[in-house]
Structures are given as structure tokens and as C-alpha cells.
Design a protein around this motif. Sequence first.
Motif, mmCIF file in Angstrom:
data_model
loop_
_atom_site.group_PDB
_atom_site.id
_atom_site.type_symbol
_atom_site.label_atom_id
_atom_site.label_comp_id
_atom_site.label_asym_id
_atom_site.label_seq_id
_atom_site.Cartn_x
_atom_site.Cartn_y
_atom_site.Cartn_z
ATOM 1 N N THR A 8 0.772 -1.014 -0.235
ATOM 2 C CA THR A 8 -0.149 0.048 0.005
ATOM 3 C C THR A 8 0.865 1.289 -0.119
ATOM 4 O O THR A 8 1.979 1.318 0.232
ATOM 5 N N THR A 9 0.211 2.448 -0.532
ATOM 6 C CA THR A 9 1.040 3.585 -0.357
ATOM 7 C C THR A 9 0.249 4.671 0.564
ATOM 8 O O THR A 9 -1.144 4.280 0.512
ATOM 9 N N PHE A 10 0.545 5.422 1.125
ATOM 10 C CA PHE A 10 0.044 6.305 2.074
ATOM 11 C C PHE A 10 0.629 7.768 2.230
ATOM 12 O O PHE A 10 1.780 7.767 2.170
ATOM 13 N N ASP A 11 -0.259 8.833 2.468
ATOM 14 C CA ASP A 11 0.399 10.145 2.704
ATOM 15 C C ASP A 11 0.174 10.467 4.070
ATOM 16 O O ASP A 11 -0.752 10.312 4.732
ATOM 17 N N ILE A 12 1.124 11.224 4.686
ATOM 18 C CA ILE A 12 1.294 11.940 5.941
ATOM 19 C C ILE A 12 1.406 13.451 5.581
ATOM 20 O O ILE A 12 2.402 13.682 5.020
ATOM 21 N N TYR A 13 0.635 14.257 6.344
ATOM 22 C CA TYR A 13 0.863 15.547 6.140
ATOM 23 C C TYR A 13 1.902 16.054 7.450
ATOM 24 O O TYR A 13 1.525 15.715 8.405
ATOM 25 N N LEU A 14 3.129 16.565 6.961
ATOM 26 C CA LEU A 14 4.134 17.093 7.918
ATOM 27 C C LEU A 14 3.963 18.563 8.311
ATOM 28 O O LEU A 14 4.033 19.242 7.369
ATOM 29 N N PRO A 15 3.702 19.148 9.583
ATOM 30 C CA PRO A 15 3.404 20.561 9.517
ATOM 31 C C PRO A 15 4.241 21.314 9.659
ATOM 32 O O PRO A 15 4.433 22.675 9.701
ATOM 33 N N GLU A 16 5.770 20.845 9.837
ATOM 34 C CA GLU A 16 6.857 21.496 9.965
ATOM 35 C C GLU A 16 7.945 20.772 9.237
ATOM 36 O O GLU A 16 7.709 19.755 9.152
ATOM 37 N N ASP A 17 9.007 21.438 9.072
ATOM 38 C CA ASP A 17 10.267 20.816 8.653
ATOM 39 C C ASP A 17 10.969 19.833 9.874
ATOM 40 O O ASP A 17 10.719 20.406 11.049
ATOM 41 N N ILE A 18 11.212 18.931 9.587
ATOM 42 C CA ILE A 18 12.116 17.873 10.711
ATOM 43 C C ILE A 18 13.378 17.605 10.292
ATOM 44 O O ILE A 18 13.790 17.349 9.013
ATOM 45 N N PHE A 36 9.879 2.166 10.781
ATOM 46 C CA PHE A 36 11.278 2.659 9.867
ATOM 47 C C PHE A 36 11.574 4.065 9.979
ATOM 48 O O PHE A 36 10.543 4.895 10.060
ATOM 49 N N PRO A 37 12.861 4.376 9.965
ATOM 50 C CA PRO A 37 13.241 5.988 10.178
ATOM 51 C C PRO A 37 13.117 6.573 8.901
ATOM 52 O O PRO A 37 13.068 6.008 7.916
ATOM 53 N N ILE A 38 13.087 7.823 9.074
ATOM 54 C CA ILE A 38 13.031 8.827 8.014
ATOM 55 C C ILE A 38 14.071 9.793 8.181
ATOM 56 O O ILE A 38 14.326 10.211 9.360
ATOM 57 N N ASP A 39 14.827 10.218 7.267
ATOM 58 C CA ASP A 39 15.701 11.450 7.298
ATOM 59 C C ASP A 39 15.069 12.793 7.304
ATOM 60 O O ASP A 39 13.798 12.985 7.372
ATOM 61 N N SER A 40 15.815 13.744 7.104
ATOM 62 C CA SER A 40 15.316 15.058 7.308
ATOM 63 C C SER A 40 14.086 15.106 6.277
ATOM 64 O O SER A 40 14.169 14.567 5.038
ATOM 65 N N ALA A 41 12.930 16.189 6.482
ATOM 66 C CA ALA A 41 11.894 16.179 5.499
ATOM 67 C C ALA A 41 11.542 17.608 5.549
ATOM 68 O O ALA A 41 11.353 18.172 6.908
ATOM 69 N N SER A 42 10.866 18.323 4.570
ATOM 70 C CA SER A 42 10.471 19.357 4.601
ATOM 71 C C SER A 42 8.801 19.468 4.805
ATOM 72 O O SER A 42 8.155 18.433 4.589
ATOM 73 N N ALA A 43 8.268 20.504 5.511
ATOM 74 C CA ALA A 43 6.831 20.527 5.855
ATOM 75 C C ALA A 43 6.132 20.144 4.492
ATOM 76 O O ALA A 43 6.658 20.620 3.354
ATOM 77 N N GLY A 44 4.933 19.563 4.523
ATOM 78 C CA GLY A 44 4.233 19.368 3.505
ATOM 79 C C GLY A 44 3.591 17.902 3.594
ATOM 80 O O GLY A 44 3.745 17.136 4.407
ATOM 81 N N THR A 45 3.206 17.369 2.430
ATOM 82 C CA THR A 45 2.577 16.052 2.130
ATOM 83 C C THR A 45 3.671 14.947 1.741
ATOM 84 O O THR A 45 4.230 15.246 0.766
ATOM 85 N N LEU A 46 3.984 13.807 2.876
ATOM 86 C CA LEU A 46 5.041 13.142 2.263
ATOM 87 C C LEU A 46 4.294 11.633 1.933
ATOM 88 O O LEU A 46 3.315 11.296 2.492
ATOM 89 N N SER A 47 4.740 11.067 0.942
ATOM 90 C CA SER A 47 4.304 9.711 0.448
ATOM 91 C C SER A 47 5.183 8.440 0.938
ATOM 92 O O SER A 47 6.320 8.696 0.682
ATOM 93 N N PHE A 48 4.531 7.533 1.209
ATOM 94 C CA PHE A 48 5.151 6.450 1.847
ATOM 95 C C PHE A 48 4.850 5.207 1.176
ATOM 96 O O PHE A 48 3.676 5.318 0.673
ATOM 97 N N SER A 49 5.651 4.309 1.025
ATOM 98 C CA SER A 49 5.035 2.897 0.444
ATOM 99 C C SER A 49 5.518 1.900 1.661
ATOM 100 O O SER A 49 6.327 1.898 2.582
ATOM 101 N N TRP A 50 4.396 0.945 1.804
ATOM 102 C CA TRP A 50 4.792 -0.198 2.680
ATOM 103 C C TRP A 50 4.457 -1.643 2.013
ATOM 104 O O TRP A 50 3.299 -1.874 1.350
ATOM 105 N N ASP A 51 5.215 -2.450 2.095
ATOM 106 C CA ASP A 51 5.310 -3.702 1.460
ATOM 107 C C ASP A 51 4.435 -4.954 2.348
ATOM 108 O O ASP A 51 4.414 -5.923 1.487
ATOM 109 N N GLY A 52 3.900 -4.253 3.170
ATOM 110 C CA GLY A 52 2.897 -5.480 4.013
ATOM 111 C C GLY A 52 3.821 -6.419 5.020
ATOM 112 O O GLY A 52 2.994 -7.229 5.533
#
Length: 120
Positions: A8-18, A36-52
Motif C-alpha cells: 500500500t501507499t499512504f500520505d502523511i502531512y508534516l506541519p513543519e520541517d524535521i 522505519f526511520p526517515i531522514d530530514s523532510a520539509s513541511a508538506g505532504t509526504l508519500s510512503f510505501s509499505w510492502d505489507g
Amino acid sequence: MLDEEGSTTFDIYLPEDISSGRVEITDNQGNIVRSFPIDSASAGTLSFSWDGTDDSGTRRGAGLYRATLVFTDDKGVERKAETGEYPIEGVRFDDGEALLKIGSRYLSMNEIEEILGEAR
């Protein structure tokens, strides 16, 4: 939602830079099945995939799962962002119907469950 094909894929809205964070996928009992860890990301909508698969590599069954992004804000406070919590980024009209841009999709008002005021 994880389908029978197991990904599946999913989006998460990030309200600020991390600078870093982690995505936690939980089952319907609230147990973390994958993280799972994520590196730095800018505020906005991030898309992810999960292999189940869970953290041990075992395939999970089809069903509802929740994804949460856990991060530390610039004040050192741990915060969370979850799927389904997005700002309305725009409106477009298609054949007279208003469609709201939420996350990476345009949705009709019939698909919206609740609109809340601005978070403070």
C-alpha cells in the motif's frame, strides 16, 4: 488499508520541517507492526510505501492499519502526524462540483467526514 496483494501507499502531512523521525504502522489493536526511520523532510505532504511486512519480515494479513509519523519538533517536544490529517490546499471545480485538494488527491465534499478549524 493493506489489500490482498500485500502493499500500500499512504500520505502523511508534516506541519513543519524535521531533521529526523520514524514511521510507525500499527494494527487495529494498536500494536506497532512495522517501524522505519526517515531522514530530514520539509513541511508538506509526504508519500510512503509499505510492502505489507512487519519488522521481522513476516507478511501481514489484509486489513486496516494506521500509519503515524513520530518526530521531535524544534523545541524538543515529541509530536505525531497521522494519515487522514491534512490541510485543504486548494479547490477546483469539475463539472460544477467543488473538489478539495487534500494531501495528494482531490476529493469531493461527499468524501469528506469533517473539516476542523486551523490548528493552533
